[in-house]
Enzyme design. Sequence first.
Site: not given
Ligand code: UD1
Length: 428
Positions: A130, A407, A125, A315, A22-23
Amino acid sequence: MDRIRISGGKSLNGTIKIGGAKNAALPLMAASLLTSETLCLSNLPHLADITTMVHLLSELGVEVSMNGDAPDGGHIGRVFGLNGYEPKNKTAPYDLVRRMRASILVLGPLLARWGEAKVSLPGGCAIGTRPVDLHLKGFEALGAKIELKEGYISAFAPDGLKGANVLFPSVSVGATENILMAATLADGKTTISNAAREPEIADLAYCLRKMGAEIEGIGSDTLRVIGKPELHAADYQVIPDRIETATYAVAAAITGGDILLKGTRLELIESVADVLMGAGVNVSEVEDGIRVTNPSGRVKGIDVMTEPYPGFPTDMQAQMMALLAVSEGASMITETIFENRFMHVPELCRMGADINVHGSSAIVRGVDKLSGAELMATDLRASISLVLAALAAEGETIINRVYHLDRGYERVEEKLAACGAVIERVEE
Ligand code: UD1
């Protein structure tokens, strides 16, 4: 609302076919916005998040055609053609972004190709705040102007994006994907430092290369991209889902079973396999998959800390906690990626688990048996951890709000039932 009913205590034996990730699929689908030609993706899982992305892309003017299930009994996964010529619209509305945070991944491709984009702010969320600040800083480094107004992110680059050095202060999967996609159409060279290294990012990068992008450093924390004026059509097969793989590996372990996970690869779940083996589970690579057995039916306690790839995935934290809840000994589970990702703990405790949370760590003292209970699913991975716990528990468990499961897990009841689980979906 559908519920899932499980009668626990059966050891699971059989074969489970692992679907496409999915990701990986979600960013790959967003990449269709980068070209006017057709991106044909195969091995797409049949999941609610994929349908949400289809709706979003259609809203933006991408023509999505589904070429049906591939051969092999229809279980190889679906094939989509995504034709992203002229957008009718460059706005990702609140209603779709609210349902799926990955909607933010259309921002980079839209901005890079059309010089403007508007995407609803995803907001909080269930598993924490996030933010998306890292995405936005990355776009600003590429020369975009960003405005936040009325709950929307508006991004502008009327003269196109310009290649730049983008250094992420912390590792983010989504931000790396968004900036990588945008950089493929930026003018000049972009270097992304402290990039996330998840296999789904490498998958995206390989697909972008097939579409004509020039990318070096795939799989490392430094991605170098030379922007191109345009990208073109490509066919691409999505990688197997490593989280689905690791989840069913835990299903074998927690039920003292023997499961062959077909169509997946051990290298994708190395950090999880290390923990499982450390806890006494047998995990081995076989032809076309992985075999997981746990004849003793129990595991030893072991400490786990979630980390960016190649570390232990956040995850898989909830699923591992369900397993360690019935281990011999104690374990400490530390969550370093998301705050508030322990919502499964009170539900597991209602089944008789002995778990105490202290800040970002949980102390899990193994108990001999869990018992069935009526439970509430709170997010995707928390929900599946309750399913795993219920498979091992004595008696009947009812899990409410199973739409979370849909999902991320395709035909979960069917796959588990084929291995001997007593599980059914009760429609209301
Ligand atoms: C993706 C995955 C999710 C997985 C996560 C971590 C998808 C659709 N989702 O989520 O399933 O749990 O990676 O492996 O692929 N952060 C910030 N600022 C930002 C972006 C992120 O502070 O602009 C922080 C987040 O709050 C979190 C950390 O960085 O603490 C990691 O988040 P991130 O790797 O971005 O996760 P997602 O891409 O949302």
